[in-house]
Scaffold this motif. Structure first.
Motif, PDB file in Angstrom:
ATOM      1  N   THR A  48      18.007 -34.565 120.829  1.00 39.14           N
ATOM      2  CA  THR A  48      17.274 -33.935 119.732  1.00 39.14           C
ATOM      3  C   THR A  48      15.873 -33.535 120.181  1.00 39.14           C
ATOM      4  OG1 THR A  48      18.518 -35.146 118.031  1.00 39.14           O
ATOM      5  CG2 THR A  48      16.349 -34.318 117.409  1.00 39.14           C
ATOM      6  N   THR A  79      18.758 -37.347 113.065  1.00 40.48           N
ATOM      7  CA  THR A  79      19.450 -37.737 114.297  1.00 40.48           C
ATOM      8  C   THR A  79      18.434 -37.906 115.431  1.00 40.48           C
ATOM      9  OG1 THR A  79      19.856 -35.369 114.712  1.00 40.48           O
ATOM     10  CG2 THR A  79      21.625 -36.643 113.661  1.00 40.48           C
ATOM     11  N   GLU A 137      17.907 -31.345 114.866  1.00 39.25           N
ATOM     12  CA  GLU A 137      19.092 -32.165 114.647  1.00 39.25           C
ATOM     13  C   GLU A 137      20.127 -32.003 115.767  1.00 39.25           C
ATOM     14  OE1 GLU A 137      19.054 -34.264 112.316  1.00 39.25           O
ATOM     15  OE2 GLU A 137      18.293 -33.448 110.427  1.00 39.25           O
ATOM     16  N   PHE A 139      23.335 -33.083 114.827  1.00 42.10           N
ATOM     17  CA  PHE A 139      24.160 -33.646 113.760  1.00 42.10           C
ATOM     18  C   PHE A 139      25.598 -33.863 114.197  1.00 42.10           C
ATOM     19  CE2 PHE A 139      24.806 -34.368 109.192  1.00 42.10           C
ATOM     20  CZ  PHE A 139      23.548 -34.790 108.819  1.00 42.10           C
ATOM     21  N   ILE A 142      26.949 -37.477 114.671  1.00 42.66           N
ATOM     22  CA  ILE A 142      27.214 -38.442 113.608  1.00 42.66           C
ATOM     23  C   ILE A 142      28.377 -37.982 112.726  1.00 42.66           C
ATOM     24  CG2 ILE A 142      24.875 -39.364 113.601  1.00 42.66           C
ATOM     25  CD1 ILE A 142      24.340 -37.710 111.062  1.00 42.66           C
TER      26      ILE A 142
END
Length: 331
Positions: A48, A79, A137, A139, A142
């Motif tokens: 990130t 994140t 992010e 993302f 996750i």
């Protein structure tokens, strides 16, 4: 006031057809429900902080500001590179900024507006002069790759702006801001496990998927439209703007149905609602600054254009802000 803008996307593009090879889905299904055609996914070697630093570099170039002129870095992210410490000091180090103030803000998809409000307050108080505000992010890390309801929606990326002191009549002036939250909806948008209270991702109360992001889409849809619409109306009133005074609505790019319904609720024509979700997906805290930079690169904005920004995210959190666009050239 906003003095520069920039963004950074990972190099790997994932199309709907790519996802359809491993999920029970199709390009038609994804487009119809989300408006998304592709998204970008960071590889294993990209953090990130890498995306955040890349976006910040471009924002600084856009502002014609050297790293030596920056005194604060704020990173909005869900994140971070690691649970502890914050990602912002790493970003500052990658930018070569030295011992500046650097910290993270966590408000999921509303994070950029929360960070923007924090930066504005620091400048107004005299505690900072030039603040780099970043939404970043990864993302994809996750998401449950087998969950069609989330894995088709989100992408990775970063967007950034440079804020400096200014006057209300200057292009780039940041107007009224409004933030809100409702912790009773904490489970509507969440990663259930991983915190000190629930450290075991395979705990009995969360199951083996507890480490993955989950969202109750139908409930979130209506709450997002309601909350963004309400706070946008309040910000317009505080700014003294009528709906017809707004040149562009830049809302969190959740999915095309939410952005279309929100524009209709506020009374802004679809052609004045900025959208880049087809190209990048939902990038959470990076969503608004990415949309700003992409629209700026397409020369949609003119200096002095009146922009209405609004977002809704986990927490639950939401926010809105009024902004006049600055006189800056695309990088």
């Amino acid at each position: 006031m906003v003095a520069g803008v920039g963004s950074r996307l990972p190099s790997r593009c994932v199309t709907n057809d790519d996802l359809a090879r491993t999920l029970d889905t199709s390009d038609e299904w994804i487009r119809a429900r989300t408006g998304i055609a592709r998204r970008y996914v960071a590889d294993a070697g990209t953090d990130t902080s890498d995306l955040a630093a890349g976006a910040a570099e471009r924002a600084l170039a856009s502002a014609r500001l050297s790293p030596a002129g920056v005194d604060t870095v704020i990173v909005a992210t869900t994140t971070p590179d690691r649970p502890c410490p914050a990602t912002a000091p790493t970003v500052a180090a990658k930018l070569g900024l030295g011992p500046v103030a650097a910290f993270d803000v966590s408000a999921v998809c509303s994070g950029f507006l929360y960070a923007l409000a924090t930066a504005s307050g620091l400048i107004a108080s005299g505690a900072a002069e030039h603040v780099v505000v970043i939404g970043a992010e990864t993302f994809s890390r996750i998401l449950d790759p087998a969950d069609r309801s989330t894995s088709v929606i989100f992408g990775d990326g970063a967007g950034a702006v440079v804020l400096r002191a200014g006057t209300p009549d200057e292009p780039g002036a940041l107007g009224p801001l409004l933030l809100g939250s409702d912790g009773t909806g904490v489970d509507l948008i969440t990663v259930p496990a991983g915190g000190p209270g629930r450290p075991d991702a395979a705990g009995a109360d969360t199951g083996s998927a507890g480490r993955y992001f989950t969202m109750q889409g139908k409930k979130v849809f209506w709450l997002a439209v309601q909350r963004m619409g309400e706070c946008a109306a309040t910000v317009l009133g505080r700014a003294g703007w009528r709906v017809e005074d707004v040149d562009w609505l830049v809302s969190h790019q959740a999915n095309h149905r939410i952005t279309a319904r929100l524009a209709d609720e506020i009374g802004i024509p679809p052609e004045r609602s900025v959208s880049n979700i087809a190209e990048v997906g939902n990038t959470a805290a990076a969503s608004i600054p990415l949309a700003l930079d992409h629209a700026h690169a397409r020369r949609l904005f003119r200096p002095g254009d009146r922009l209405l920004l609004t977002a809704f995210g986990g927490g639950l959190t939401w926010g809105a802000a009024a902004l006049t666009w600055p006189a800056i050239d695309p990088v």
